[in-house]
Design an enzyme around this catalytic site. Structure first.
Site, PDB file in Angstrom:
ATOM      1  N   HIS A 191       0.820  -1.212   0.000  1.00 25.21           N
ATOM      2  CA  HIS A 191       0.000   0.000   0.000  1.00 25.21           C
ATOM      3  C   HIS A 191       0.852   1.259   0.000  1.00 25.21           C
ATOM      4  O   HIS A 191       0.457   2.280  -0.570  1.00 25.21           O
ATOM      5  CB  HIS A 191      -0.954  -0.002   1.191  1.00 25.21           C
ATOM      6  CG  HIS A 191      -2.091  -0.956   1.004  1.00 25.21           C
ATOM      7  ND1 HIS A 191      -2.958  -0.858  -0.060  1.00 25.21           N
ATOM      8  CD2 HIS A 191      -2.486  -2.031   1.721  1.00 25.21           C
ATOM      9  CE1 HIS A 191      -3.852  -1.832   0.032  1.00 25.21           C
ATOM     10  NE2 HIS A 191      -3.581  -2.550   1.086  1.00 25.21           N
ATOM     11  N   ARG A 298      -6.863 -11.897 -12.459  1.00 24.61           N
ATOM     12  CA  ARG A 298      -6.657 -12.907 -11.409  1.00 24.61           C
ATOM     13  C   ARG A 298      -8.004 -13.235 -10.770  1.00 24.61           C
ATOM     14  O   ARG A 298      -8.434 -12.562  -9.838  1.00 24.61           O
ATOM     15  CB  ARG A 298      -5.699 -12.367 -10.348  1.00 24.61           C
ATOM     16  CG  ARG A 298      -4.310 -12.004 -10.857  1.00 24.61           C
ATOM     17  CD  ARG A 298      -3.521 -11.407  -9.700  1.00 24.61           C
ATOM     18  NE  ARG A 298      -2.137 -11.162 -10.024  1.00 24.61           N
ATOM     19  CZ  ARG A 298      -1.660 -10.001 -10.454  1.00 24.61           C
ATOM     20  NH1 ARG A 298      -2.483  -8.970 -10.626  1.00 24.61           N
ATOM     21  NH2 ARG A 298      -0.380  -9.845 -10.703  1.00 24.61           N
ATOM     22  N   ARG A 334      -7.904 -15.549 -16.348  1.00 22.08           N
ATOM     23  CA  ARG A 334      -7.230 -16.776 -15.901  1.00 22.08           C
ATOM     24  C   ARG A 334      -8.168 -17.553 -14.987  1.00 22.08           C
ATOM     25  O   ARG A 334      -8.693 -17.013 -14.011  1.00 22.08           O
ATOM     26  CB  ARG A 334      -5.941 -16.438 -15.149  1.00 22.08           C
ATOM     27  CG  ARG A 334      -5.169 -17.686 -14.693  1.00 22.08           C
ATOM     28  CD  ARG A 334      -3.825 -17.321 -14.063  1.00 22.08           C
ATOM     29  NE  ARG A 334      -3.988 -16.639 -12.791  1.00 22.08           N
ATOM     30  CZ  ARG A 334      -2.967 -16.115 -12.105  1.00 22.08           C
ATOM     31  NH1 ARG A 334      -1.733 -16.184 -12.601  1.00 22.08           N
ATOM     32  NH2 ARG A 334      -3.174 -15.512 -10.952  1.00 22.08           N
ATOM     33  N   GLU A 433       4.204 -21.695 -17.848  1.00 21.89           N
ATOM     34  CA  GLU A 433       4.941 -21.385 -16.621  1.00 21.89           C
ATOM     35  C   GLU A 433       5.614 -22.609 -16.015  1.00 21.89           C
ATOM     36  O   GLU A 433       6.270 -22.510 -14.966  1.00 21.89           O
ATOM     37  CB  GLU A 433       4.001 -20.740 -15.592  1.00 21.89           C
ATOM     38  CG  GLU A 433       2.720 -21.503 -15.369  1.00 21.89           C
ATOM     39  CD  GLU A 433       1.689 -20.720 -14.558  1.00 21.89           C
ATOM     40  OE1 GLU A 433       2.085 -19.800 -13.819  1.00 21.89           O
ATOM     41  OE2 GLU A 433       0.493 -21.030 -14.667  1.00 21.89           O
ATOM     42  N   ASN A 456       7.354 -15.591 -13.681  1.00 16.66           N
ATOM     43  CA  ASN A 456       7.644 -15.781 -12.254  1.00 16.66           C
ATOM     44  C   ASN A 456       7.803 -17.259 -11.924  1.00 16.66           C
ATOM     45  O   ASN A 456       8.811 -17.697 -11.372  1.00 16.66           O
ATOM     46  CB  ASN A 456       6.545 -15.171 -11.392  1.00 16.66           C
ATOM     47  CG  ASN A 456       6.372 -13.684 -11.648  1.00 16.66           C
ATOM     48  OD1 ASN A 456       7.128 -13.084 -12.414  1.00 16.66           O
ATOM     49  ND2 ASN A 456       5.380 -13.089 -11.020  1.00 16.66           N
ATOM     50  N   ASP A 457       6.783 -18.058 -12.258  1.00 12.99           N
ATOM     51  CA  ASP A 457       6.868 -19.494 -11.974  1.00 12.99           C
ATOM     52  C   ASP A 457       7.800 -20.207 -12.941  1.00 12.99           C
ATOM     53  O   ASP A 457       8.479 -21.165 -12.554  1.00 12.99           O
ATOM     54  CB  ASP A 457       5.475 -20.134 -12.020  1.00 12.99           C
ATOM     55  CG  ASP A 457       4.757 -20.043 -10.677  1.00 12.99           C
ATOM     56  OD1 ASP A 457       5.451 -19.902  -9.655  1.00 12.99           O
ATOM     57  OD2 ASP A 457       3.523 -20.098 -10.661  1.00 12.99           O
ATOM     58  N   ARG A 467      11.598 -18.598  -4.589  1.00 16.38           N
ATOM     59  CA  ARG A 467      11.990 -17.194  -4.481  1.00 16.38           C
ATOM     60  C   ARG A 467      11.537 -16.558  -3.173  1.00 16.38           C
ATOM     61  O   ARG A 467      11.918 -15.432  -2.868  1.00 16.38           O
ATOM     62  CB  ARG A 467      11.455 -16.389  -5.667  1.00 16.38           C
ATOM     63  CG  ARG A 467       9.956 -16.330  -5.791  1.00 16.38           C
ATOM     64  CD  ARG A 467       9.593 -15.511  -7.010  1.00 16.38           C
ATOM     65  NE  ARG A 467       8.158 -15.447  -7.204  1.00 16.38           N
ATOM     66  CZ  ARG A 467       7.517 -14.378  -7.648  1.00 16.38           C
ATOM     67  NH1 ARG A 467       8.174 -13.301  -7.941  1.00 16.38           N
ATOM     68  NH2 ARG A 467       6.213 -14.400  -7.827  1.00 16.38           N
ATOM     69  N   CYS A 504       2.900 -12.214 -19.070  1.00 15.78           N
ATOM     70  CA  CYS A 504       2.237 -11.524 -17.966  1.00 15.78           C
ATOM     71  C   CYS A 504       3.028 -11.587 -16.674  1.00 15.78           C
ATOM     72  O   CYS A 504       2.545 -11.167 -15.629  1.00 15.78           O
ATOM     73  CB  CYS A 504       0.823 -12.073 -17.755  1.00 15.78           C
ATOM     74  SG  CYS A 504       0.777 -13.823 -17.326  1.00 15.78           S
TER      75      CYS A 504
END
Length: 571
Positions: A191, A298, A334, A433, A456-457, A467, A504
């Site tokens: 935030h 998402r 997704r 991924e 990322n994955d 990670r 993405c």
């Protein structure tokens, strides 16, 4: 002294440090002895909830809309959390069953919920831990009916230093004289980062314990782009950064002017710049940054923070709202990606030694077609109101794709039989991924309409690196030659089979990677909306050298060489 963190809101701040101290909470260990004690503690909790809701409602009514919608949306989320029956049941359950006093029960329940979110690998979701902690702090304060603390007024050119900034801190803070934020913890979607970006304040997060060595009144230079903080610099360095700040302001004005400029390369190739989003509000904000749609919705956010699965009608309204906000632009939806780091309190997940390698995402959906078909029918119904696409996550082989398409066809058949309209030709794609999917991209491309590379994955699985593990997170490296070769191969196979290939993952928003990815032939980037202007500026000015950059990188044998080279050419 130099402190390094994650630059999350660009710009350069020069000012004096003001340290915010964190208020600690502690368990009392007091056990309730009588039924009357239990009733009294329960009433105390309910009263604290009422007081807290009233406080947040006052903040909403007094909110300055000129500060952007982000803060208002955070406050509305807090009302939902404070009114969440699951939290209430968990706290009152500890009071009645475990004989905990209300202070201890609340601390334990909030701590468990915060840890649940923090453990999530998805940065967007893990940042929501701050909301839970914030409402927990508010409830604890209101248990003793303490008066709310008032936002302090700061001296001119103040840079706030804190372990973390709660949503309430960032929203209620008088920033008239605040020129920068720096926090010990946090990420790009915390935030502090969101509010700093919305207000145009430079910010650095995730600085680690070194940040707290800074003292009140220290002169600081904070670079919200690089993540560097210089403590007590000499006059020469201060003057250099004053000049750098003027240059950045000129560049930022240029980027803002690109909102409606097409992302077309110097040799005429159109590149799609999309946004990763969580709901309809995110979609609206993304278009304001020049997004041409969403490359990742998402959907799991709709399933979290509740005590039961959402029904088909509720899901339909959620997807429909996003489609309408997109105003004819494409949205890739997704399908449910739970498990691993994304646990649901009402779903009976098995105990697993390696949950990231276990029962999650498409594996759950294929095992529970009763859940999967409800979501697919809701997405299909919403497709009548916009350009939706369906994307299956965590695909590891072609059989999973075919099985998912069978259930999708069943959903279509049921809607057709019921006479409900939907896009009969809705595009269907998959996330790439898992390394096995990348390696067999030539086969998978024949089964789907598009690929979206989740870096990322893909990076995590290719390098066998968690990670989130502090001891080895330095090994998590998307510029590893093995990872880059997999990405290049997926793009190549997509082109050969005439299907769209997007990305993405975080790499899509990394400006160092833009020219390299263009050189590989990537034509669709999806990222945090705020990153779009910078990436667009690179795209419209530089493609002529991108293929040469790609060729040179593929000849390099280490990520150190690759990142140094890419850093040099993007300066």
């Amino acid at each position: 002294m130099m402190v390094n963190g994650i630059g999350v809101s660009p710009g350069i701040a020069i000012g004096k440090a003001h340290l915010l101290k964190k208020q600690e909470t502690a368990l009392t260990g007091i056990i309730l002895l009588t039924d009357a004690d239990i009733v009294a503690e329960t009433k105390k909790f309910n009263h604290a909830v009422s007081l807290s809701v009233a406080e947040v409602e006052v903040m909403i009514s007094n909110y300055d809309q000129s500060q952007g919608k982000e803060g208002l949306e955070i406050l509305e989320t807090h009302i939902e959390l404070l009114s969440d029956p699951q939290i209430s049941e968990d706290v009152t359950g500890k009071i009645s069953k475990e004989k905990k006093n209300v202070n201890d029960a609340l601390i334990e329940i909030i701590a468990d919920a915060v840890q649940l979110f923090k453990n999530m690998d998805d940065e967007y979701l893990s940042a929501r831990a701050a909301d839970v902690q914030d409402i927990g702090n508010r409830l604890l304060r209101n248990l003793s009916f303490s008066a709310p603390t008032h936002a302090p007024h700061y001296e001119t050119d103040t840079i706030i230093i804190a372990e973390d900034l709660t949503p309430s801190d960032t929203i209620s803070m008088d920033i008239t004289h605040v020129v920068g934020f720096a926090t010990q913890v946090g990420g790009r979607t915390s935030h502090a980062a969101i509010v700093a970006r919305s207000r145009g304040i430079p910010a650095v997060v995730g600085c680690g314990a070194t940040l707290m060595h800074i003292k009140d009144g220290d002169l600081l230079i904070l670079d919200g782009q690089s993540g560097d903080i210089i403590v007590n610099p000499d006059q020469m360095i201060v003057e250099q950064y004053h000049a750098k700040r003027e240059s950045w302001l000129a560049q930022n004005n240029l980027l803002r002017s690109l909102k409606d400029t097409p992302a077309t390369t110097t040799d005429g190739i159109n590149i799609k710049l999309l946004a990763n989003i969580g709901d309809a509000n995110d979609m609206e904000k993304a278009i304001g940054f020049g997004a041409e749609g969403s490359g990742l919705l998402r959907t799991e956010l709709l399933f979290m923070g509740r005590d039961a699965l959402p029904g088909e009608d509720e899901q339909f309204e959620f997807y429909k709202a996003v489609a309408l906000k997109a105003k004819g632009k494409p949205v890739i939806v997704r399908t449910l990606d739970i498990g691993g780091d994304k646990q649901l309190p009402y779903f009976n997940f098995p105990t697993e030694q390696n949950p990231f390698l276990g029962y999650r995402a498409i594996r759950i959906c294929l095992d529970r077609p009763d859940i999967f078909i409800v979501q697919l029918k809701a997405i299909l119904r919403a497709s009548a109101f916009g350009r939706l696409k369906i994307m299956f996550p965590m695909i590891s082989n072609i059989q999973e794709v075919r099985a998912a398409k069978v259930i999708l066809q069943q959903a279509k058949d049921e809607l057709t039989k019921a006479g409900i309209a939907f896009d009969q030709n809705i595009p269907v794609g998959i996330m790439i991924e898992i390394p096995s999917a990348a390696i067999t991209a030539d086969l998978l491309a024949k089964e789907v309409d598009f690929f979206s590379i989740g870096t990322n994955d893909l990076c995590q699985y290719t390098l066998a690196v968690d990670r989130m593990n502090e001891q080895i997170k330095n090994l998590y490296d998307p510029y590893n030659p093995g990872v880059l070769r997999l990405i290049a191969y997926v793009i190549e196979q997509g082109h050969k089979n005439n299907i769209e290939v997007g990305m993405c993952g975080e790499l899509a928003s990394d400006s160092k990677a833009t020219l390299l990815l263009l050189g590989m032939g990537l034509t669709e980037f999806s990222m945090s909306a705020t990153a779009i202007p910078e990436i667009k500026n690179i795209i419209i000015n530089n493609l002529l050298v991108a293929k040469e950059i790609h060729q040179r990188v593929m000849e390099m044998d280490s990520s150190a060489l690759i990142t140094a080279y890419l850093q040099e050419i993007t300066l």
